[in-house]
Design a protein around this motif. Sequence first.
Motif, short mmCIF file in Angstrom:
data_model
loop_
_atom_site.label_atom_id
_atom_site.label_comp_id
_atom_site.label_asym_id
_atom_site.label_seq_id
_atom_site.Cartn_x
_atom_site.Cartn_y
_atom_site.Cartn_z
N PHE A 1 0.85 -1.19 0.00
CA PHE A 1 0.00 0.00 0.00
C PHE A 1 0.89 1.24 0.00
O PHE A 1 1.89 1.29 0.72
N HIS A 2 0.51 2.25 -0.78
CA HIS A 2 1.30 3.48 -0.91
C HIS A 2 0.37 4.69 -0.83
O HIS A 2 -0.74 4.63 -1.38
N PRO A 3 0.82 5.79 -0.22
CA PRO A 3 -0.09 6.94 -0.02
C PRO A 3 -0.66 7.48 -1.33
O PRO A 3 0.07 7.59 -2.33
N ALA A 4 -1.95 7.82 -1.30
CA ALA A 4 -2.63 8.37 -2.48
C ALA A 4 -2.99 9.84 -2.30
O ALA A 4 -3.46 10.47 -3.24
N GLY A 5 -2.81 10.38 -1.09
CA GLY A 5 -3.03 11.83 -0.88
C GLY A 5 -4.47 12.28 -1.00
O GLY A 5 -4.73 13.47 -1.13
N HIS A 6 -5.42 11.35 -0.94
CA HIS A 6 -6.83 11.68 -1.20
C HIS A 6 -7.56 12.03 0.10
O HIS A 6 -8.11 13.12 0.23
N VAL A 7 -7.55 11.11 1.06
CA VAL A 7 -8.07 11.35 2.41
C VAL A 7 -7.18 10.56 3.37
O VAL A 7 -6.33 9.79 2.92
N LEU A 8 -7.40 10.72 4.67
CA LEU A 8 -6.60 9.98 5.64
C LEU A 8 -6.61 8.48 5.31
O LEU A 8 -7.68 7.89 5.11
#
Length: 335
Positions: free
Chosen positions: A82-89
Amino acid sequence: MLTETPAGLWCEAGGFYIDPWDPVDRALITHAHGDHARPGSAAYLCAASSKPLLRRRFGSEAQIESVEYNVPLTLGSARVSFHPAGHVLGSSQIRIESDAGVWVVSGDYKRDADPTCAPFEVVPCDTFITESTFGLPIYRWDPAAAVVGDILGWWDQNREEGRASVLFCYTLGKAQRILAELARLSDRIVYVHGRMLGMIDEYRRAGVDMLPVESVIDAPARSRGRKSFAGELVLAPLSARGTSWMRRLENLSDAFASGLMRVRGVRRQRAFDRGFVLSDHADWPALLATVRETGASRVLVTHGHAEPFARYLGETGIQSGVIRTAWHEESGDGD
Ligand SMILES: [Zn+2]
Ligand SMILES: [Zn+2]
């Protein structure tokens, strides 16, 4: 690697679905919005920072496992991370690697800075599945700090004129982002619809710095009468618009914070006093930049304007296609 089935995207090598819309044995979830996180599956896997939000959505009985960003797991014959998507927490892109190469499912994502979640990380891949909620050239965002400055200006103006400022926004993500951005400019209390309290609590527990809030319903009354909301900012979900809940706010100006407010026809049709163009999705330039930065030779498009975006990519020489989704948060609680 991934195939479309009636229940959603299925990974044969790993034995899991991603954001399935029907109950399945094992679901990997990109983020906690209702169009991605559907109840009823036997087991869920998500990013660690998404787990409390899924727990709140699915209840205490649901089997939810989580993993930190960037930590690979072996599921079947696939390696998954899993990698950050910057969409929501807690929002994630899901990377899947097997003999068939590397695939990345973006989930929903944005590239703009957001004080409430980890920034999007570019994950190189062969096949990239991108969302395209705002996949048309008309969609371009101003910096969030400028938009939130406008929100504060509108609030101040209404304050001077003795009106409540009612800002409609999505319950998960947008409300917290507005409260966090405003905390850089103000220290005033913000009133919220009771349905927003739970997710705001989860964000606070995760360490996100936001303005203090109080539920409109719980607001202490003036001596004997009800509390007046003149001069206050009130955040509410769109579903509260036009309901009896609004009555106690009395004299008010209303506004909607969404990428949809970029389109003048939508602003007119929805008849808000103000529209603030603030989105948790990538705009057109960010979609194109992201596709390019992943280095993917094949791009599959889902959500929103999938067909025109896929066609555009095809014209630029990228092998592209469309993946259907059951429904999307533009009509629900996301954006
Ligand atoms: Zn979303
Ligand atoms: Zn979505």
